[in-house]
Design an enzyme around this catalytic site. Sequence first.
Site, PDB file in Angstrom:
ATOM      1  N   PRO A 268      19.195  11.080  -0.722  1.00 25.90           N
ATOM      2  CA  PRO A 268      17.930  10.590  -1.274  1.00 25.90           C
ATOM      3  C   PRO A 268      17.753  10.931  -2.749  1.00 25.90           C
ATOM      4  O   PRO A 268      18.230  11.964  -3.221  1.00 25.90           O
ATOM      5  CB  PRO A 268      16.888  11.362  -0.450  1.00 25.90           C
ATOM      6  CG  PRO A 268      17.573  12.645  -0.123  1.00 25.90           C
ATOM      7  CD  PRO A 268      19.036  12.350   0.001  1.00 25.90           C
ATOM      8  N   TYR A 310       9.406  -3.493 -12.023  1.00 22.42           N
ATOM      9  CA  TYR A 310       9.391  -3.901 -10.605  1.00 22.42           C
ATOM     10  C   TYR A 310       8.003  -4.310 -10.106  1.00 22.42           C
ATOM     11  O   TYR A 310       7.875  -4.683  -8.938  1.00 22.42           O
ATOM     12  CB  TYR A 310       9.805  -2.724  -9.704  1.00 22.42           C
ATOM     13  CG  TYR A 310      11.136  -2.079  -9.992  1.00 22.42           C
ATOM     14  CD1 TYR A 310      12.335  -2.765  -9.791  1.00 22.42           C
ATOM     15  CD2 TYR A 310      11.191  -0.759 -10.416  1.00 22.42           C
ATOM     16  CE1 TYR A 310      13.550  -2.137 -10.021  1.00 22.42           C
ATOM     17  CE2 TYR A 310      12.405  -0.141 -10.642  1.00 22.42           C
ATOM     18  CZ  TYR A 310      13.581  -0.831 -10.448  1.00 22.42           C
ATOM     19  OH  TYR A 310      14.779  -0.202 -10.671  1.00 22.42           O
ATOM     20  N   CYS A 339       4.268  -2.491 -28.588  1.00 19.53           N
ATOM     21  CA  CYS A 339       4.046  -3.822 -29.123  1.00 19.53           C
ATOM     22  C   CYS A 339       4.735  -4.814 -28.182  1.00 19.53           C
ATOM     23  O   CYS A 339       5.795  -5.376 -28.489  1.00 19.53           O
ATOM     24  CB  CYS A 339       4.620  -3.891 -30.545  1.00 19.53           C
ATOM     25  SG  CYS A 339       4.128  -5.369 -31.379  1.00 19.53           S
TER      26      CYS A 339
END
Length: 420
Positions: A268, A310, A339
């Site tokens: 993990p 995402y 920006c």
Amino acid sequence: MSNSIFSDEIIREGVAQYGTPFWLYDRATIEKRVQELKCFDTVRFAQKACPNLSIISLIKKCGAVVDAVSAGEIVRALRAGFKGDESDKQVPQIVYTADIFDRDALELVKKYNIHVNVGSADMIQQLADAGVKSNLTLRVNPGFGHGHSQKTNTGGPLSKHGVWHSQIKDCVKLAQANGMWITGLHMHIGSGSDFEHLSKVCDAMRDASRRLGSHLRVISAGGGLPIPYKESEKGNRIDVKAYYDLWDKARKDIAQSIGHDVALEVEPGRYLVAESAVLVAEIRAVKFQEDKLFYLVDAGFNDLVRPSFYGSYHAISIVSKDGRKLDSEKDVIVAGPLCESGDVFTQEEGGFVVTRKLPEAKVGDFLVLHDAGAYGSAMSSNYNSRRYAPEILLSNGELHVIRERQTFEQLMENEKIIAL
Ligand SMILES: Cc1ncc(COP(=O)(O)O)c(C=O)c1O
């Protein structure tokens, strides 16, 4: 926010000492998460999620080992005290997992005798050409993936990851022809809490093991254990025991069919570190665009890119600068200083800007982005020539700097103005 792992006082203290933006990690949360996965024989941290040297050495102290996906991650792991020198007897402390070797990685793998989880037959050939003879793990693409987006899907014919399942035997032959054994099988599909899908992955592992034969010693379940990012998911954490049980059953079936024990690894990233950290920023402007209220903060997608990249959700809370109580919620859009019109923390996949209910805040108050420990700082960039924010670890009630704020000098240290 009531369930924040950090008190408002600690956030204010962090701001006073280090300025904003900064990352704040909690040691105890990381220790707890590693402990929760100790049912697996080996917990291998996917350091890409959070490669800070202090974090990976903390993870080492907790008894876990690491994965490395680049030459840089190998060097980090070595610097944090993990050893190469792979031998048959021990669990490798560093495993290099990738679909290619760049030349730096191949050199380090050879020099430090690092176990490799190969994702292409070419990697086997390149190891052989480099004169390496060692046991290997094979990352298998079982022919299907999982995930809502092509950016996170890690299997199936459109995924670049792993060796296609029907090519396992060819890889075994190639390895053996060059004096190497494939002793490990790895699948990182990321079923999350979809246990029906996870059972399919476990079946695919059983299948892959039949193609490999009796040299198999370890199977790796990869990573992909989810964490509850949304408030509504908090009461519904992944059932680690059920997750483990599915894999354990697969491992036992495999062990029975090949006639000896097989170790079970988990790999993990997110699960170990995501909930351990927040990104703290200062609100620098509060303004309306027509009727839409914006809080503009001094952290942007150069710091935390997940919402822009995402459409990921991060819980947000406000800490008042002066200790006043915050109430009267508003619908707010939270955006950064870049920006770039996509520099918005409250957006959904596809770039749709949405509002979030947040307390009424003023310029100078602090905005906290939660569950930012995985793929947070790790994915930061210097875009817009903004400097990397410092990383701070809360350990036994004290704040420690584990990465200083980048200086302007460091920002440009490898650049030259040439005479033209
Ligand atoms: C090979 C491999 N293992 C483990 C992980 C960790 O995944 P997660 O952070 O979802 O647990 C990743 C993430 O991309 C990966 O590519």
